[in-house]
Design a protein around this motif. Structure first.
Motif, mmCIF file in Angstrom:
data_model
loop_
_atom_site.group_PDB
_atom_site.id
_atom_site.type_symbol
_atom_site.label_atom_id
_atom_site.label_comp_id
_atom_site.label_asym_id
_atom_site.label_seq_id
_atom_site.Cartn_x
_atom_site.Cartn_y
_atom_site.Cartn_z
ATOM 1 N N SER A 1 2.194 -3.832 -5.074
ATOM 2 C CA SER A 1 3.623 -4.494 -5.039
ATOM 3 C C SER A 1 4.210 -3.850 -4.759
ATOM 4 O O SER A 1 4.035 -2.529 -5.255
ATOM 5 C CB SER A 1 3.820 -5.786 -5.644
ATOM 6 O OG SER A 1 4.892 -6.117 -4.972
ATOM 7 N N GLN A 2 5.355 -4.037 -3.689
ATOM 8 C CA GLN A 2 6.335 -3.205 -4.055
ATOM 9 C C GLN A 2 7.901 -3.358 -4.715
ATOM 10 O O GLN A 2 8.705 -2.376 -4.782
ATOM 11 C CB GLN A 2 6.906 -3.054 -2.139
ATOM 12 C CG GLN A 2 6.401 -2.120 -0.680
ATOM 13 C CD GLN A 2 6.352 -2.403 0.491
ATOM 14 O OE1 GLN A 2 7.288 -1.710 0.165
ATOM 15 N NE2 GLN A 2 5.641 -3.294 1.395
ATOM 16 N N THR B 1 0.184 6.838 -5.044
ATOM 17 C CA THR B 1 0.968 7.772 -4.520
ATOM 18 C C THR B 1 2.174 6.898 -3.194
ATOM 19 O O THR B 1 2.452 7.563 -2.879
ATOM 20 C CB THR B 1 -0.122 8.898 -3.981
ATOM 21 O OG1 THR B 1 -0.867 8.223 -2.704
ATOM 22 C CG2 THR B 1 -1.624 8.899 -4.632
ATOM 23 N N ARG B 2 1.855 5.915 -3.012
ATOM 24 C CA ARG B 2 2.712 5.545 -2.257
ATOM 25 C C ARG B 2 3.757 4.900 -2.332
ATOM 26 O O ARG B 2 4.469 3.911 -1.959
ATOM 27 C CB ARG B 2 1.901 4.603 -1.041
ATOM 28 C CG ARG B 2 0.626 5.785 -0.525
ATOM 29 C CD ARG B 2 -0.082 4.803 0.236
ATOM 30 N NE ARG B 2 0.233 4.051 1.304
ATOM 31 C CZ ARG B 2 -0.221 2.941 2.762
ATOM 32 N NH1 ARG B 2 -1.719 2.759 1.952
ATOM 33 N NH2 ARG B 2 0.011 2.943 3.440
ATOM 34 N N GLY B 3 3.644 4.767 -4.262
ATOM 35 C CA GLY B 3 4.974 4.225 -4.316
ATOM 36 C C GLY B 3 4.501 2.793 -5.024
ATOM 37 O O GLY B 3 5.822 1.331 -5.369
ATOM 38 N N LEU B 4 3.303 2.183 -4.671
ATOM 39 C CA LEU B 4 3.140 0.603 -4.990
ATOM 40 C C LEU B 4 2.409 0.694 -6.428
ATOM 41 O O LEU B 4 1.954 1.053 -6.939
ATOM 42 C CB LEU B 4 1.640 0.470 -3.561
ATOM 43 C CG LEU B 4 2.345 0.238 -2.441
ATOM 44 C CD1 LEU B 4 0.956 0.466 -1.318
ATOM 45 C CD2 LEU B 4 3.576 -0.902 -2.726
ATOM 46 N N ASP B 5 3.115 -0.658 -6.737
ATOM 47 C CA ASP B 5 2.204 -1.261 -8.338
ATOM 48 C C ASP B 5 0.757 -1.791 -7.816
ATOM 49 O O ASP B 5 0.865 -2.646 -6.884
ATOM 50 C CB ASP B 5 2.912 -2.342 -9.166
ATOM 51 C CG ASP B 5 4.640 -1.067 -10.076
ATOM 52 O OD1 ASP B 5 4.411 0.651 -9.596
ATOM 53 O OD2 ASP B 5 5.687 -2.020 -9.598
ATOM 54 N N VAL B 6 -0.118 -0.915 -8.949
ATOM 55 C CA VAL B 6 -1.574 -1.786 -8.525
ATOM 56 C C VAL B 6 -1.985 -2.730 -10.000
ATOM 57 O O VAL B 6 -1.427 -2.176 -10.536
ATOM 58 C CB VAL B 6 -2.818 -0.806 -8.224
ATOM 59 C CG1 VAL B 6 -3.759 -1.018 -7.792
ATOM 60 C CG2 VAL B 6 -1.894 0.364 -6.571
ATOM 61 N N TYR B 7 -2.103 -3.844 -9.498
ATOM 62 C CA TYR B 7 -2.513 -4.634 -10.520
ATOM 63 C C TYR B 7 -4.080 -5.294 -10.679
ATOM 64 O O TYR B 7 -4.392 -5.830 -9.813
ATOM 65 C CB TYR B 7 -1.529 -6.295 -10.788
ATOM 66 C CG TYR B 7 -0.830 -5.783 -10.901
ATOM 67 C CD1 TYR B 7 -0.238 -5.619 -11.456
ATOM 68 C CD2 TYR B 7 0.325 -5.568 -9.950
ATOM 69 C CE1 TYR B 7 1.891 -5.385 -12.182
ATOM 70 C CE2 TYR B 7 1.862 -5.176 -9.516
ATOM 71 C CZ TYR B 7 2.525 -5.134 -11.019
ATOM 72 O OH TYR B 7 3.385 -4.776 -11.180
#
Lengths: 280, 280
Positions: free
Chosen positions: A90-91, A162-168
């Motif tokens: 998610s951004q 590394t691309r500024g995305l949150d990962v769940y």
């Protein structure tokens, strides 16, 4: 001449099932099945249409068609906590997703359902969902968040931060939410096939269980061989293979029943599900 | 990240190549290739179209596209005399076939060309040929004779005489006619792929040679395992596997050159063929 046809068996063409394939290859038992390697969504369709006799099926599709299918014990693809290859990226913070666009990877059924229930029940948001091919960059151009599975998701686990995305990690999400293991894909056999071919079902079940056991005893070897061809190094692959839960015991069945109960409330699967197993 | 893709390799889904598949399965090397199992005609098309990198190809199609392909040494599907699974069946003496209908099985290229040359040059007849699916009964309803390959042909070898049909083994026919072995399908690699991936070509070649050698050392075992699923008993299968010639040495190359010379006279393949091999 009365000759049996080889059982028509599905195999998920993702890294998560590579250990099982390695085991099947090593045992020599591939000669005794007609193996179709494909993505989970195609395998689902083929098993439901009777073009396959037996194989892994996305949990949601199994639940939708459990009147035609029997579970096989002992073997599944799931996780008891983080899974690494099923995730939501998610951004924006998740509680801001109400009314925003969320992309659902087209090869996924169960993970998509899990993500929808989790966003609604835990985060209280109702995004606008749309299905698209599982490519992270394309998804992030058109959506604020995305649900990914398989090799694409595993790459995203390492690249997205590394691309500024949150990962769940949706395996971890489920465990935290319910305390149970998540079964993404059980193995199932068509009821009509099992009735007509109980001996072959036992043989194929035994083939999968032995392949799984053999693979788990040789994870580093498999990871080293696969690293020649995959974007991940051997160590990352070995960690991934050890993270997956290829078993189906009582706790995993409890996880299935709990998922069925929650999914039935949203109307996507029938209510009053009771697991029925093939006689092994 | 620079990662090689697995070589895309073809495999003939006929009994004649089952020993090689058995060897590939047993060696564990299946994990290092993307294997496409199909009929010879589909594999031909895929290799020529660049959808496969390497694999068996019907001799006629190899000769038509030898400017794009390199032969692999040591391995082929052929026979040095009878082959059992490539034959012509006829309801009338062959010298009466002039102007009569002869059915050509749609999965065959090389055997069909061999039969046409043999009927013209040795029996002096010019039948009316037509292509149809390889089913003996259907063919015999519409034609006086038929050319069959693969499993259908092997069945015909044993069944046709009981149905009052004459059976001519085209491997034996070629040997008697020319004194040479017949190569029905050599292994070939696309020239562009071989130039870019010499190491992988060596690896896959070695995989096939080892699989073939391993299989030939275990023919009875393979026949027993296959007999569970095939209409033939283990003894028939073992005889068949031992009858086939999976080698490609100087005599087999002489057979290819002689076939090319004769086929070029009919215009179906280019003249002035010289075999060119991949560097192994």
């Amino acid at each position: 001449m009365a000759v049996s046809a080889r059982p028509r068996v599905g195999h998920i063409q993702f890294l998560n099932c590579l250990p099982i394939y390695w085991g099947l290859v090593r045992s020599g038992s591939l000669l005794d099945v007609e193996l179709t390697k494909d993505t989970p969504d195609h395998l689902n369709d083929m098993l439901v249409a009777g073009q396959l006799d037996l194989g892994p099926i996305s949990l949601v599709e199994y639940l939708r068609h459990s009147d035609e299918l029997l579970l096989l014990p002992d073997v599944a693809v799931g996780s008891d906590g983080p899974v690494l290859s099923v995730n939501m990226v998610s951004q924006v913070p998740l509680d801001q997703l109400d009314g925003r666009r969320v992309a659902l990877g087209s090869t996924s059924r169960t993970s998509v359902q899990l993500a929808r229930m989790w966003l609604a029940d835990v985060h209280g948001v109702q995004p606008e969902y749309f299905v698209c091919p599982p490519d992270l960059t394309a998804m992030m151009l058109e959506a604020d968040a995305a649900v990914l599975i398989g090799d694409t998701a595993l790459r995203a686990t390492y690249e997205a931060p590394t691309r500024g995305l949150d990962v769940y990690d949706l395996g971890a999400v489920w465990k935290e939410w319910t305390g149970l293991p998540m079964v993404f894909a059980p193995w199932a056999v068509r009821r009509d096939y099992a009735d007509a071919n109980p001996g072959l079902v036992k043989d194929v079940h035994s083939m999968f269980v032995q392949s799984r056991d053999d693979a788990l005893a040789h994870v580093d070897e498999i990871a080293a061989q696969a690293a020649r061809w995959e974007v991940f190094d051997a160590e990352t692959l070995a960690v991934y293979f050890r993270t997956l839960d290829f078993s189906l015991g009582q706790r995993q069945v409890d996880g299935i029943v709990e998922f069925a109960r929650r999914a039935a409330r949203t109307g996507v699967v029938p209510a009053d599900f009771t697991p029925a197993f093939a006689a092994i």
